[in-house]
Design a protein around this motif. Structure first.
Motif, PDB file in Angstrom:
ATOM      1  N   THR A  68       0.829  -1.220   0.000  1.00 29.72           N
ATOM      2  CA  THR A  68       0.000   0.000   0.000  1.00 29.72           C
ATOM      3  C   THR A  68       0.856   1.260   0.000  1.00 29.72           C
ATOM      4  O   THR A  68       1.803   1.384   0.795  1.00 29.72           O
ATOM      5  N   ASN A  69       0.513   2.202  -0.891  1.00 27.83           N
ATOM      6  CA  ASN A  69       1.190   3.509  -0.866  1.00 27.83           C
ATOM      7  C   ASN A  69       0.141   4.620  -0.766  1.00 27.83           C
ATOM      8  O   ASN A  69      -1.062   4.365  -0.730  1.00 27.83           O
ATOM      9  N   LYS A  70       0.621   5.861  -0.742  1.00 26.45           N
ATOM     10  CA  LYS A  70      -0.322   6.966  -0.522  1.00 26.45           C
ATOM     11  C   LYS A  70      -1.305   7.139  -1.683  1.00 26.45           C
ATOM     12  O   LYS A  70      -2.407   7.642  -1.495  1.00 26.45           O
ATOM     13  N   GLY A  71      -0.924   6.682  -2.868  1.00 29.83           N
ATOM     14  CA  GLY A  71      -1.851   6.726  -4.003  1.00 29.83           C
ATOM     15  C   GLY A  71      -3.060   5.839  -3.759  1.00 29.83           C
ATOM     16  O   GLY A  71      -4.205   6.208  -4.074  1.00 29.83           O
ATOM     17  N   HIS A  72      -2.810   4.640  -3.194  1.00 29.63           N
ATOM     18  CA  HIS A  72      -3.916   3.730  -2.886  1.00 29.63           C
ATOM     19  C   HIS A  72      -4.867   4.351  -1.865  1.00 29.63           C
ATOM     20  O   HIS A  72      -6.091   4.250  -1.988  1.00 29.63           O
ATOM     21  N   ILE A  73      -4.271   5.000  -0.847  1.00 29.90           N
ATOM     22  CA  ILE A  73      -5.106   5.617   0.197  1.00 29.90           C
ATOM     23  C   ILE A  73      -5.901   6.782  -0.391  1.00 29.90           C
ATOM     24  O   ILE A  73      -7.094   6.940  -0.114  1.00 29.90           O
ATOM     25  N   ALA A  74      -5.253   7.591  -1.242  1.00 34.16           N
ATOM     26  CA  ALA A  74      -5.957   8.717  -1.883  1.00 34.16           C
ATOM     27  C   ALA A  74      -7.134   8.207  -2.714  1.00 34.16           C
ATOM     28  O   ALA A  74      -8.236   8.767  -2.663  1.00 34.16           O
ATOM     29  N   ARG A  75      -6.891   7.130  -3.459  1.00 36.44           N
ATOM     30  CA  ARG A  75      -7.972   6.578  -4.299  1.00 36.44           C
ATOM     31  C   ARG A  75      -9.091   5.992  -3.435  1.00 36.44           C
ATOM     32  O   ARG A  75     -10.277   6.120  -3.754  1.00 36.44           O
TER      33      ARG A  75
END
Length: 531
Positions: free
Chosen positions: A392-399
């Motif tokens: 998991t990275n911050k892109g996944h959390i943003a999405r």
């Protein structure tokens, strides 16, 4: 709506995090606007307050600056402005002194949950429990509504108790506070130079959110007031959404101009989106608010929605009702990513960050920061982020944050469909149900595409996404003869709109919805974690 030029209608749009003033020409095109953010106060966990004086000042600044901008661009607004409409954050509750004009306490904001113990007490005491007042007002007992906030102020703030005893207390939602001040406040002067008080008035859409108004009579419900012990003398007079209320007092920009329209923000967006019977809109602001116009019929939901007013466009006009589902946290989750976690520097960055990944990588985020509203109604819920792995990275959390907004809207629309069925929803020529969308977050194309994908039906974004202010302007222009109802509803937005069509296949949509429901269930019964 073409015709004489140099005719203008303006709107005050007083929201949860900012105030704006927009000036429209006779074609309902915005010619100038100004926006000001104001302070959010969080005195305790779950408490949210605003300073009513700061809100007033934000309105004053926005009016003056928008007028300056319009004048600088060559518009003669001073000579051509016919009326001002007002729209506001709903349920937020203000108590003030009639004699000094000063607030007796900060405004308690709609999402504040300090009244949960009062809710529990009433549920135990009243024969109908949580749904005791639903028959008359369409609303369950919940921290959301103004009546509970009034009770908290009456029980906890000595200045409020004293002012009520002396007959000096006035209560209102934000529309009432603004109208009272805009029309003279505690020291207004009329044309005969007599000192007069401002007008203590609310409209039927804002009143429908207090838990105190009878949905059928559109008046304060005496048995409810008696049960709760709220004196009717402290409450404003209820009027329709489109009628001349009073004129702006001396000392304000644009003094002498009539205030001629007033609607709670979600009702104004309904009108701005031209939603007739069977049509629905979703506004993406601090929260997300989905309303379906049910025409002249009050439909009681059996799936966690609220029965409320859509609009009443004049004292003698027919009343349109609506089913509503609200989610407390939509755009506020993006602000939290920015201000709380520092994952993004500006709200606009979330789209690019979320587009950097193909999907959420199995991450589900449920923003139950202050509990969950419709259709779940769980005040004990708290936010969760599930499915995190080393990948998991911050892109996944943003999405996942963007998806959470869309899943919540889907939950509400599913409930609406169960309540009204196919016959209660208007379809286009292709037999599709269209969701009209508006509000600041809708500039995010990825968010809109995700919404269409998860719904499995088209999402329609108008050219002007500030439909809340536009609805208030329509109401004011209608009351003062700038436009007729026929002209407003014939103006149409669909042909100038952007349509997002679903691309996700049905099987994936179903699987992801099941995973979302699993994530929601994990948020329950977590309120005591902070103790």
């Amino acid at each position: 709506m073409a015709g004489r030029k140099e005719v203008f209608v303006a709107a005050i749009d007083q929201g949860t995090t900012s105030t704006r003033f927009i000036i429209y020409d006779q074609d309902a095109k915005a010619v100038a606007s100004h926006q000001v953010e104001f302070t959010q106060f969080y005195p305790e966990a779950g408490w949210v307050e605003h300073n009513p004086m700061e809100i007033l000042e934000s309105v004053r600044v926005c009016m003056a600056k928008a007028l300056d901008k319009a004048t600088a661009d060559g518009y003669n607004v001073d000579g051509g402005l016919r009326a001002i409409g007002l729209t506001n954050q709903r349920e937020t509750t203000v108590a003030w002194s009639k004699s000094t004009g000063l607030p007796l306490y900060n405004a308690i904001v709609w999402m504040d949950v300090r009244t949960s113990s009062i809710c529990r007490r009433l549920e135990k005491e009243l024969s109908g429990g949580r749904t005791h007042f639903v028959e008359t007002c369409g609303l369950p007992i919940s921290t959301y509504f103004s009546a509970l906030k009034i009770l908290w102020l009456m029980e906890n703030i000595s200045a409020v108790k004293e002012a009520i005893k002396l007959g000096d207390a006035l209560f209102g939602t934000v529309d009432t506070w603004l109208i009272w001040n805009l029309t003279g406040g505690c020291c207004g002067v009329d044309r005969e130079q007599n000192t007069v008080h401002g007008l203590h008035i609310t409209d039927c859409s804002n009143a429908s959110r207090t838990m105190l108004m009878n949905l059928k009579t559109l008046d304060w419900d005496h048995p409810t007031l008696e049960t709760l012990g709220i004196p009717i003398e402290i409450l404003p007079k209820i009027i329709s959404n489109s009628e001349t209320i009073g004129v702006i007092a001396n000392g304000w920009p644009l003094s002498g101009i009539p205030i001629a329209g007033c609607l709670g923000d979600q009702h104004a967006a309904m009108l701005g989106q031209l939603c007739r019977k069977g049509e629905a809109k979703s506004t993406y602001g601090t929260g997300a608010f989905i309303l379906l116009n049910t025409g002249e019929e009050v439909i009681q939901s059996s799936h966690g929605l609220l029965s409320t007013l859509a609009y009443k466009l004049g004292p003698h006009a027919q009343t349109n009702y609506a089913l509503e589902g609200s989610t407390a946290i939509a755009g506020a989750a993006v602000q939290w990513l920015r201000d709380g976690l520092g994952i993004i520097r500006s709200a606009a960055e979330i789209e690019e960050l979320a587009e950097g990944v193909e999907n959420t990588g199995g991450v589900y985020f449920v923003p139950a920061f202050n509990g969950l509203f419709a259709p779940w109604w769980r005040e004990d819920a708290r936010g969760v982020c599930l499915g995190i792995t080393r990948f998991t990275n911050k892109g996944h959390i943003a999405r996942a944050v963007l998806e959470s907004m869309c899943f919540q809207v889907k939950d509400v629309l599913n409930s609406m469909h169960k309540d009204v069925g196919d016959v209660g929803e208007a379809k286009n020529k292709e037999g599709e149900f269209l969701l009209r969308v508006d509000g600041g977050a809708t500039v995010n194309n990825l968010l809109m595409q995700i919404q269409a994908d998860l719904l499995g039906s088209p999402v329609v974004r108008p050219a002007d996404i500030e439909t809340t202010a536009l609805g208030a302007a329509y109401a004011a222009g209608l009351a003062t003869g700038v436009w007729t109802a026929e002209q407003i509803f014939a103006s149409g937005h669909i042909e100038k709109a952007t349509v997002f069509r679903p691309k996700l296949d049905e099987e994936k949509r179903k699987k992801r919805t099941e995973s979302w429901c699993k994530a929601v269930s994990r948020t329950f019964d977590l309120a005591d974690l902070s103790l």
